[in-house]
Enzyme design. Structure first.
Site, PDB file in Angstrom:
ATOM      1  N   SER A   1      50.742 -32.734  48.885  1.00 18.28           N
ATOM      2  CA  SER A   1      50.199 -34.089  48.852  1.00 18.28           C
ATOM      3  C   SER A   1      50.874 -34.911  47.760  1.00 18.28           C
ATOM      4  O   SER A   1      51.051 -34.459  46.627  1.00 18.28           O
ATOM      5  CB  SER A   1      48.691 -34.027  48.600  1.00 18.28           C
ATOM      6  OG  SER A   1      48.133 -35.318  48.566  1.00 18.28           O
TER       7      SER A   1
ATOM      8  N   LYS B   1      55.599 -36.748  52.308  1.00 14.01           N
ATOM      9  CA  LYS B   1      55.724 -36.089  53.616  1.00 14.01           C
ATOM     10  C   LYS B   1      55.433 -37.052  54.767  1.00 14.01           C
ATOM     11  O   LYS B   1      56.187 -37.118  55.741  1.00 14.01           O
ATOM     12  CB  LYS B   1      54.767 -34.890  53.632  1.00 14.01           C
ATOM     13  CG  LYS B   1      54.798 -34.030  54.871  1.00 14.01           C
ATOM     14  CD  LYS B   1      54.201 -32.654  54.572  1.00 14.01           C
ATOM     15  CE  LYS B   1      52.832 -32.728  53.930  1.00 14.01           C
ATOM     16  NZ  LYS B   1      51.756 -33.091  54.870  1.00 14.01           N
ATOM     17  N   THR B   2      54.325 -37.792  54.662  1.00 16.50           N
ATOM     18  CA  THR B   2      53.967 -38.736  55.718  1.00 16.50           C
ATOM     19  C   THR B   2      54.865 -39.960  55.686  1.00 16.50           C
ATOM     20  O   THR B   2      55.369 -40.419  56.719  1.00 16.50           O
ATOM     21  CB  THR B   2      52.489 -39.159  55.575  1.00 16.50           C
ATOM     22  OG1 THR B   2      51.662 -38.002  55.722  1.00 16.50           O
ATOM     23  CG2 THR B   2      52.111 -40.177  56.633  1.00 16.50           C
TER      24      THR B   2
ATOM     25  N   ARG C   1      38.806 -31.715  50.148  1.00 15.60           N
ATOM     26  CA  ARG C   1      38.447 -30.382  50.603  1.00 15.60           C
ATOM     27  C   ARG C   1      37.757 -29.593  49.481  1.00 15.60           C
ATOM     28  O   ARG C   1      37.883 -29.915  48.307  1.00 15.60           O
ATOM     29  CB  ARG C   1      39.690 -29.625  51.068  1.00 15.60           C
ATOM     30  CG  ARG C   1      40.321 -30.166  52.333  1.00 15.60           C
ATOM     31  CD  ARG C   1      41.566 -29.369  52.716  1.00 15.60           C
ATOM     32  NE  ARG C   1      42.591 -29.434  51.674  1.00 15.60           N
ATOM     33  CZ  ARG C   1      42.816 -28.493  50.785  1.00 15.60           C
ATOM     34  NH1 ARG C   1      42.086 -27.386  50.794  1.00 15.60           N
ATOM     35  NH2 ARG C   1      43.768 -28.631  49.878  1.00 15.60           N
TER      36      ARG C   1
ATOM     37  N   HIS D   1      53.022 -26.328  57.402  1.00 21.36           N
ATOM     38  CA  HIS D   1      52.365 -27.505  56.834  1.00 21.36           C
ATOM     39  C   HIS D   1      53.469 -28.511  56.541  1.00 21.36           C
ATOM     40  O   HIS D   1      54.050 -28.530  55.458  1.00 21.36           O
ATOM     41  CB  HIS D   1      51.605 -27.111  55.560  1.00 21.36           C
ATOM     42  CG  HIS D   1      50.785 -28.222  54.995  1.00 21.36           C
ATOM     43  ND1 HIS D   1      50.599 -28.391  53.642  1.00 21.36           N
ATOM     44  CD2 HIS D   1      50.100 -29.226  55.588  1.00 21.36           C
ATOM     45  CE1 HIS D   1      49.828 -29.443  53.429  1.00 21.36           C
ATOM     46  NE2 HIS D   1      49.523 -29.962  54.598  1.00 21.36           N
TER      47      HIS D   1
ATOM     48  N   ASP E   1      51.745 -33.704  59.751  1.00 18.54           N
ATOM     49  CA  ASP E   1      51.092 -32.723  58.883  1.00 18.54           C
ATOM     50  C   ASP E   1      51.199 -31.263  59.311  1.00 18.54           C
ATOM     51  O   ASP E   1      51.345 -30.399  58.465  1.00 18.54           O
ATOM     52  CB  ASP E   1      49.614 -33.081  58.742  1.00 18.54           C
ATOM     53  CG  ASP E   1      48.942 -32.389  57.576  1.00 18.54           C
ATOM     54  OD1 ASP E   1      49.546 -32.336  56.485  1.00 18.54           O
ATOM     55  OD2 ASP E   1      47.827 -31.887  57.744  1.00 18.54           O
TER      56      ASP E   1
ATOM     57  N   LYS F   1      41.666 -28.957  59.097  1.00 16.00           N
ATOM     58  CA  LYS F   1      42.301 -27.853  58.381  1.00 16.00           C
ATOM     59  C   LYS F   1      41.776 -26.503  58.847  1.00 16.00           C
ATOM     60  O   LYS F   1      42.459 -25.484  58.711  1.00 16.00           O
ATOM     61  CB  LYS F   1      42.102 -28.018  56.878  1.00 16.00           C
ATOM     62  CG  LYS F   1      42.924 -29.150  56.273  1.00 16.00           C
ATOM     63  CD  LYS F   1      44.417 -28.994  56.553  1.00 16.00           C
ATOM     64  CE  LYS F   1      45.246 -30.063  55.859  1.00 16.00           C
ATOM     65  NZ  LYS F   1      46.680 -30.008  56.282  1.00 16.00           N
TER      66      LYS F   1
ATOM     67  N   ARG G   1      41.846 -42.236  52.788  1.00 18.26           N
ATOM     68  CA  ARG G   1      42.681 -41.863  53.931  1.00 18.26           C
ATOM     69  C   ARG G   1      42.332 -42.669  55.173  1.00 18.26           C
ATOM     70  O   ARG G   1      41.258 -43.259  55.255  1.00 18.26           O
ATOM     71  CB  ARG G   1      42.531 -40.367  54.247  1.00 18.26           C
ATOM     72  CG  ARG G   1      43.158 -39.460  53.195  1.00 18.26           C
ATOM     73  CD  ARG G   1      43.068 -38.008  53.583  1.00 18.26           C
ATOM     74  NE  ARG G   1      43.681 -37.151  52.595  1.00 18.26           N
ATOM     75  CZ  ARG G   1      44.924 -36.667  52.665  1.00 18.26           C
ATOM     76  NH1 ARG G   1      45.696 -36.999  53.689  1.00 18.26           N
ATOM     77  NH2 ARG G   1      45.396 -35.874  51.729  1.00 18.26           N
TER      78      ARG G   1
END
Length: 537
Positions: free
Chosen positions: A239, A243-244, A62, A221, A258, A202, A323
């Site tokens: 990140s 989390k994932t 980003r 988030h 997410d 996003k 990704r």
């Protein structure tokens, strides 16, 4: 009536986008058509297993410094301008006009999708792109309406994404040739000068983050999953904190990885897909996510392919931020509805490269609000030029770049919901133990999963706890099946004085960062600050 799907007469225009003279506009194409066009147009190539690999060029992540929000009567007093860059309405209009002109004569792709699995708190999002692979990406990531529902589809949000457009800072009121401009009043987002597809998803998140708090809905988030008997859990984290990975638990149902909302009826996914990091992805450690990379329709971003077109997930030569984007139903245990009841547990993840935090700790609602507003993790040495030791990172609400409103609005709403639904809150450190990065070792994933399982099934609440002298939260003394030594971080350090000195330094970092929030929280949250308990004793 013209065909609803496939090629459309450009003269009809694209609602609110204002584009009337594109060469061809392709509406709501399915995966096979988009893959075929992406390959034939030279945008991407198929891997040996049938996924689509695309490269994003100079932007492999980003561009937060190039993101703007229009400042007008709608936003002037509601947007957190310390965190969001303002753009004049007139500059936005010029940008919009110039992007429309740039689209003339080009082939465009449109996907009519939905952000939000809760019908009352969703947003119909029309995404206009110039790349077929971008259209596939966002089709994977957002929620697809039933085909019949598209007959009466009217967008509430329109995103125009033209990577080949270069912004003019002087004319458009931006910083560089790259721009992401959000106009909440008009319901339009303009993206130019970047091929990084994550900007689209996003942007939808940012708009929902602005709209939902006024309805009493908490945008988050986070990832989320739910047990087979209906007990949901939410995982906050920046990140690289897991989390994932940790939410993709084969024994539980995945709601999403997410972005979620928490409203009157419980939690709901904003998305219909996942956007997982793939650097050093392995079939053994993350079989569910790995399996999606071999599915037709999955988009791989900036993943290096070998001479046989086999992905090399250990190769970060293009970027560490490789990704894969895939629809949620590619995960075997994914939720069909994207919804669950009120969470029983909230997990706040951090990768503490200083090696100070315990692997798990129980927090009060006030401590949870403090750590939510802090949004702490730590970069490891060597990830950036000149970084020779761990570096603290604080991203409020675990997602500052996507928060249009002041963090206290989100924090107070979260605290209210935690109290109303009697949620158990845990801080989980997936970072280092036995010393800082380079001295200690990464927290064993087996231990992290074991402690999480105990927290989620309720058994962890029954063990003996101690009060951490630096942070004041409750830390288990012993847990069945877990090496007790890692539960006390100080005991794992060879140099105890070095631990104490660094712990004091880290609590000081928390205090310095939180100073900007002190006027927005009450005394009970300030009393939850690290270091205060130790000072009182």
């Amino acid at each position: 009536m013209l065909e609803e799907f496939g090629t459309r007469n450009p003269a009809e225009g694209i609602d609110r986008a204002g584009i009337t003279d594109a060469a061809v506009v392709r509406y709501n194409l399915r995966e096979a058509e988009l893959v075929e066009l992406a390959v034939s147009r030279g945008e991407a190539r198929l891997t040996a297993f049938g996924a689509l690999r695309a490269l994003t060029g100079q932007h492999t992540g980003r561009s937060p410094k190039d993101k703007f929000v229009v400042s007008d009567d709608t936003t002037r007093d509601t947007v957190w301008w310390d965190n969001n860059k303002p753009m004049d309405p007139e500059a936005f209009d010029r940008l919009h006009q110039d992007m429309v002109a740039h689209a003339a004569g080009r082939d465009l792709f449109v996907q009519d999708l939905i952000g939000g699995a809760d019908a009352e708190n969703s947003i119909r999002s029309r995404i206009v792109t110039e790349y077929a692979w971008h259209s596939l990406f966002i089709r994977n990531l957002l929620i697809r309406p039933e085909r019949a529902a598209l007959e009466s589809y009217v967008p509430q949000l329109t995103i125009i994404d033209l990577p080949s457009f270069t912004a003019d800072p002087e004319r458009h009121g931006c910083r560089s040739g790259t721009v992401i401009a959000c106009n909440f009043d008009k319901g339009i987002v303009l993206i130019g000068g970047t091929s990084y597809a994550g900007e689209m998803k996003k942007s939808v998140f940012t708009v929902l983050n602005y709209l939902l708090p006024e309805r009493g809905v908490m945008p988050m988030h986070c990832s989320a999953n739910v047990s087979h008997d209906g007990e949901a859990a939410v995982f906050f984290g920046l990140s690289g904190t897991g989390k994932t990975t940790l939410s993709a638990d084969p024994s539980r149902i995945l709601i999403g990885d997410d972005e979620h909302g928490w409203g009157a009826d419980g939690i709901f996914n904003f998305e219909g897909g996942c956007y997982a990091k793939t650097i050093r992805l392995s079939r053994e450690a993350e079989p569910e996510i790995y399996g999606t990379t071999e599915r037709f329709g999955t988009v791989l971003e900036n993943v290096v392919l070998d001479e046989n077109l086999v992905p090399d997930f250990d190769d970060g030569s293009l970027t560490e931020n490789t990704r894969c984007a895939y629809p949620l139903h590619y995960i075997p245990n994914a939720s069909e509805t994207g919804r669950a009841g009120h969470p029983k547990n909230i997990i706040m993840l951090t990768a503490d490269a200083f090696g100070i935090l315990p692997p798990i700790a129980r927090m009060t609602a006030e401590q949870a609000m403090y750590h939510f507003l802090s949004g702490y993790t730590a970069k490891v040495a060597g990830t950036e030029k000149g970084v020779t030791e761990p570096e603290a990172t604080f991203s409020t609400c675990f997602g500052a770049p996507f928060m249009p409103r002041h963090p206290s609005e989100y924090g107070n709403l979260l605290r209210k919901l935690i109290g109303e639904h009697k949620v158990d809150c845990w801080l989980v450190n997936t970072g280092w133990t036995g010393g800082t990065y380079g001295v200690g070792s990464r927290m064993p994933i087996k231990a992290t999963r074991g402690l999480l399982t105990a927290a989620l099934d309720g058994s962890l609440k029954d063990v003996e706890f101690r009060t951490d002298p630096n942070f004041g939260f409750q830390v288990p003394v012993a847990v069945e099946g877990i090496d007790s030594s890692i539960l006390d971080p100080r005991s794992t350090w060879a140099d105890k004085d070095a631990y104490d000195a660094l712990a004091s330094r880290l609590t000081g970092m928390f205090a310095d960062n939180f100073a900007k929030f002190e006027n927005y929280v009450d005394g009970s949250v300030l009393d939850a600050a690290p270091g205060l308990k130790a000072a009182a004793e």
